[in-house]
Every structure is written in structure tokens, then in C-alpha cells.
Design an enzyme around this catalytic site. Structure first.
Site, PDB file in Angstrom:
ATOM      1  N   HIS A  99       0.799  -1.227   0.000  1.00 35.28           N
ATOM      2  CA  HIS A  99       0.000   0.000   0.000  1.00 35.28           C
ATOM      3  C   HIS A  99       0.833   1.280   0.000  1.00 35.28           C
ATOM      4  CE1 HIS A  99      -4.454   1.096   1.033  1.00 35.28           C
ATOM      5  NE2 HIS A  99      -4.002   1.743  -0.023  1.00 35.28           N
ATOM      6  N   ASP A 122     -10.050  -0.528   3.702  1.00 38.87           N
ATOM      7  CA  ASP A 122      -8.872  -1.102   4.353  1.00 38.87           C
ATOM      8  C   ASP A 122      -9.210  -1.538   5.781  1.00 38.87           C
ATOM      9  OD1 ASP A 122      -6.182  -1.548   5.245  1.00 38.87           O
ATOM     10  OD2 ASP A 122      -5.449   0.081   3.983  1.00 38.87           O
ATOM     11  N   HIS A 124      -6.950  -1.249   7.925  1.00 45.24           N
ATOM     12  CA  HIS A 124      -6.040  -0.354   8.647  1.00 45.24           C
ATOM     13  C   HIS A 124      -6.279   1.107   8.256  1.00 45.24           C
ATOM     14  CE1 HIS A 124      -4.036  -4.304   7.947  1.00 45.24           C
ATOM     15  NE2 HIS A 124      -3.790  -4.203   9.252  1.00 45.24           N
ATOM     16  N   ASP A 126      -3.550   3.221   7.915  1.00 45.99           N
ATOM     17  CA  ASP A 126      -2.349   3.643   7.176  1.00 45.99           C
ATOM     18  C   ASP A 126      -2.049   5.123   7.407  1.00 45.99           C
ATOM     19  OD1 ASP A 126      -2.159   1.039   6.394  1.00 45.99           O
ATOM     20  OD2 ASP A 126      -2.901   1.352   4.361  1.00 45.99           O
ATOM     21  N   HIS A 139       4.127   0.918   4.257  1.00 45.58           N
ATOM     22  CA  HIS A 139       2.736   0.654   3.815  1.00 45.58           C
ATOM     23  C   HIS A 139       1.709   1.000   4.900  1.00 45.58           C
ATOM     24  CE1 HIS A 139       1.774  -3.749   5.273  1.00 45.58           C
ATOM     25  NE2 HIS A 139       2.412  -3.075   6.190  1.00 45.58           N
ATOM     26  N   ASP A 227      -7.360  -1.766  -0.391  1.00 46.84           N
ATOM     27  CA  ASP A 227      -6.421  -2.735   0.179  1.00 46.84           C
ATOM     28  C   ASP A 227      -7.210  -4.037   0.325  1.00 46.84           C
ATOM     29  OD1 ASP A 227      -4.866  -4.256   1.976  1.00 46.84           O
ATOM     30  OD2 ASP A 227      -4.103  -2.458   2.981  1.00 46.84           O
ATOM     31  N   ASP A 229      -6.828  -6.399   2.150  1.00 47.44           N
ATOM     32  CA  ASP A 229      -7.035  -6.827   3.538  1.00 47.44           C
ATOM     33  C   ASP A 229      -8.235  -6.141   4.186  1.00 47.44           C
ATOM     34  OD1 ASP A 229      -6.220  -4.391   4.846  1.00 47.44           O
ATOM     35  OD2 ASP A 229      -4.130  -5.042   4.916  1.00 47.44           O
ATOM     36  N   GLU A 272      -1.871  -4.835  -2.185  1.00 51.50           N
ATOM     37  CA  GLU A 272      -1.565  -5.848  -1.154  1.00 51.50           C
ATOM     38  C   GLU A 272      -1.902  -7.276  -1.561  1.00 51.50           C
ATOM     39  OE1 GLU A 272       0.102  -5.439   1.772  1.00 51.50           O
ATOM     40  OE2 GLU A 272       0.286  -3.254   1.787  1.00 51.50           O
TER      41      GLU A 272
HETATM   42  N1  LIG Z   1      -1.342  -1.357   4.059  1.00 49.09           N
HETATM   43  C1  LIG Z   1      -1.300  -2.155   5.103  1.00 49.09           C
HETATM   44  N2  LIG Z   1      -1.584  -3.429   4.986  1.00 49.09           N
HETATM   45  N3  LIG Z   1      -0.958  -1.604   6.264  1.00 49.09           N
HETATM   46  C2  LIG Z   1      -0.802  -2.354   7.483  1.00 49.09           C
HETATM   47  C3  LIG Z   1      -0.251  -1.503   8.563  1.00 49.09           C
HETATM   48  C4  LIG Z   1      -0.107  -2.235   9.863  1.00 49.09           C
HETATM   49  C5  LIG Z   1       0.338  -1.374  11.049  1.00 49.09           C
HETATM   50  N4  LIG Z   1      -0.658  -0.396  11.384  1.00 49.09           N
HETATM   51  C6  LIG Z   1       1.669  -0.699  10.744  1.00 49.09           C
HETATM   52  O1  LIG Z   1       1.709   0.503  10.593  1.00 49.09           O
HETATM   53  O2  LIG Z   1       2.687  -1.351  10.643  1.00 49.09           O
HETATM   54 MN   LIG Z   2      -3.536  -0.473   3.585  1.00 49.57          MN
HETATM   55 MN   LIG Z   3      -4.516  -2.909   5.291  1.00 52.72          MN
END
Ligand SMILES: NC(=[NH2+])NCCC[C@H](N)C(=O)O
Ligand SMILES: [Mn+2]
Ligand SMILES: [Mn+2]
Length: 300
Positions: A99, A122, A124, A126, A139, A227, A229, A272
């Protein structure tokens, strides 16, 4: 309204530590994306993959951001490619890669849109910076970077200014937020539909609200950053940071269909997809099916 689509592949895995997500663009192509979208679009072209400079993994002493230089370089390349596609009056459709590539995509888009909306689909937020990140993985930072928050090597890509406004962002599907991200969301007033809201209101109402919210903001373009996920790992297992309790395959199709009906998107990216972690290319196949809905595929 049928679109003129230009596909850009970004075979990048340096924004996180699990190998394989650099093969995402190939996996999405092998899942038959061009064939699937051909009849739904005015024209579709595949521009191939952008150049990823150094693939060497570095942890330089000056920063806790992993592979900072290489990610910045790739982001610059991607930003110019996206800029070029828009200058040709076409719709950029970007395939990741992790990402962190959204930094480049959004930097390129920002050259054409001054009040752009962003839908961040997402698990998350991010929204980390070097200071708040638990991992040092870039990411987990692209949305903050696009707001002009974080390491200047990244925020200055495509010009030293914020690329988007916090009130023009809608996050959908959040269920894993770090403490610093929660603070930033409150401080900046970022609109978030967590899994709680999706469960409670249903996806149809969530998307109606999200679309109305962006319309009220008079956006001159809307970007979808999806994303994989964001989906539940049962439906999209091939991702590096899976979180249980996610958006279902059906809910995601509905979300894509509603975006298509609203006709507000001006660009999109799917990120991702990690074929090494996947089951028989399931996640790439899901991504392609969602793109079908996003560009107007109908059963009848
Ligand atoms: N694009 C993603 N899958 N991001 C996941 C981030 C996970 C976690 N919040 C981190 O900053 O490490
Ligand atoms: Mn993401
Ligand atoms: Mn994510």
C-alpha cells in the site's frame, strides 16, 4: 458511462517485510483483468509495470522507515506515470504492490485535482508516521503522507504540499488502528466507517452515506484505494497483514456496484495482493471480480 482505462502495475514490496507482494500485478493480470474489463470499457490499455529502482532492503541509521529511499524513488516514477495517464484524459487503474504505492498514485493525481476525495477501503488506517509506527513499514503510512504528515522524503514527492484534505477522506472497513492513528483521526476529523458501523448500518447505508459525504464536499475527483485486507481473510487470504472480522465478498461487490452507479470515481488502485500467501490466486481473482462490478458488470 464507459471509461478509457490505463492499467499501471507497481511490482513493489519494499513498504513492508513479507516478500511476494511485488508479484501482485502479475497475479491480477493472470486472473484475467483485461479480458474481464474489455467489454465494460470504452478502451483499455495495459501500460505494463513501472520501474522499481533498487530492490535492496536497507535499514539506514538516519531513519526508522524501512527502505525509505527505494520507496521514494518508485513513488516518484509512479506519480509521473499517473500524471501522464490523466493528461491523456484516461482513468488510471493501478495494481500493487504494497500500500505504500498510494503515496505515488495520490501524488500523481494531485497534479490534476485540487479538492480530491479518497475512499480508503482497508482494515487499517495507514495513518502512521515514523514516530507512531510500530513496524517502520511504509505501507502503514501512505494516508498520513498524502495529508502532508510524516518524513519529508515522502511528503515532498510530487511537490512539497499536502495532496489531500482530511475532510475529503472516507475510511471503510477499519478494525486495526494504532494509538497514534486514532489520535490523528480525531484531531483531523477523518470520516471512518469501522466494521462496527458496517455491521450496524449495513453496507448499503454505509456506501450511501460515504458517497453523499464526498458529494457535499464538492470534490473534483474521487480516488478508490482498495487494500485487499479490507476484506475478510476468508475471502482474501493472500495479504501480508490479515485481520479477522472483515468486509465480506458480497458486501464488497455491493460497495463497488454503488460506486459505479454513483459514477464518482476518477481513479482506482488495488493493493496488497500477495500470491505467495494466497490460495490458488483466490485474492487476485477476487480483486478482478470486484473490478468487474466497479466498471459496471451486470448479471442481467
Ligand atoms: N497497508 C497495510 N496493509 N498496512 C498495514 C499496517 C499495519 C500497522 N498499522 C503498521 O503501521 O505497521
Ligand atoms: Mn492499507
Ligand atoms: Mn490494510
Amino acid at each position: 458511462m464507459k471509461k478509457d482505462i490505463s492499467i499501471i502495475g507497481v511490482p513493489m514490496d519494499l513498504g513492508q517485510t513479507r516478500r511476494g507482494v511485488d508479484m501482485g500485478p502479475s497475479a491480477i493480470r493472470y486472473a484475467g483483468v483485461v479480458e474481464r474489463l474489455e467489454n465494460l470499457t470504452q478502451t483499455i490499455e495495459d501500460l505494463g509495470d513501472i520501474e522499481i529502482g533498487s530492490r535492496e532492503r536497507t535499514t539506514t541509521g538516519e531513519s526508522n522507515l524501512k527502505n525509505l529511499k527505494a520507496v521514494a524513488e518508485a513513488s516518484e516514477n509512479l506519480a509521473s506515470k499517473v500524471d501522464e495517464v490523466l493528461s491523456n484524459g484516461r482513468f488510471p487503474l493501478v495494481f500493487g504492490g504494497d500500500h505504500s504505492i498510494a503515496i505515488g498514485t495520490i501524488a500523481g493525481l494531485a497534479k490534476h485535482y485540487s479538492n480530491m476525495g479518497v475512499i480508503w477501503y482497508d482494515a487499517h488506517g495507514d495513518l502512521n508516521t515514523g514516530e507512531t509506527s510500530p513496524s517502520g513499514n511504509i505501507h502503514g503510512m501512505p494516508l498520513a503522507v498524502s495529508l502532508g504528515i510524516g518524513d519529508s522524503t515522502l511528503t515532498k514527492i510530487g511537490g512539497d504540499h499536502a495532496k489531500i484534505r482530511p475532510e475529503n477522506i472516507v475510511i471503510i472497513g477499519a478494525r486495526s488502528l494504532d494509538e497514534g492513528e486514532k489520535v490523528l483521526i480525531k484531531e483531523k476529523g477523518i470520516k471512518v466507517f469501522t466494521m462496527h458501523e458496517i455491521d450496524r448500518m449495513g453496507m448499503a447505508a454505509v456506501m450511501e452515506e460515504a458517497i453523499a459525504y464526498l458529494r457535499e464536499r464538492d470534490t473534483d475527483g474521487v480516488h478508490l484505494s482498495l487494500d485487499l485486507d479490507g476484506l475478510d481473510p476468508h475471502d482474501a487470504p493472500g495479504v501480508g497483514t490479515p485481520v479477522l472480522g472483515g468486509i465480506s465478498y458480497r458486501e464488497s461487490h455491493l460497495a463497488m456496484e454503488m460506486l459505479e452507479e454513483a459514477n464518482i470515481l476518477t481513479s482506482a488502485e488495488f493493493v496488497e495482493v500477495n500470491p505467495i500467501l494466497d490460495e490458488r490466486n483466490k485474492t487476485a481473482t477476487v480483486a478482478v471480480a470486484l473490478m468487474g462490478s466497479l466498471f459496471g458488470e451486470k448479471l442481467l
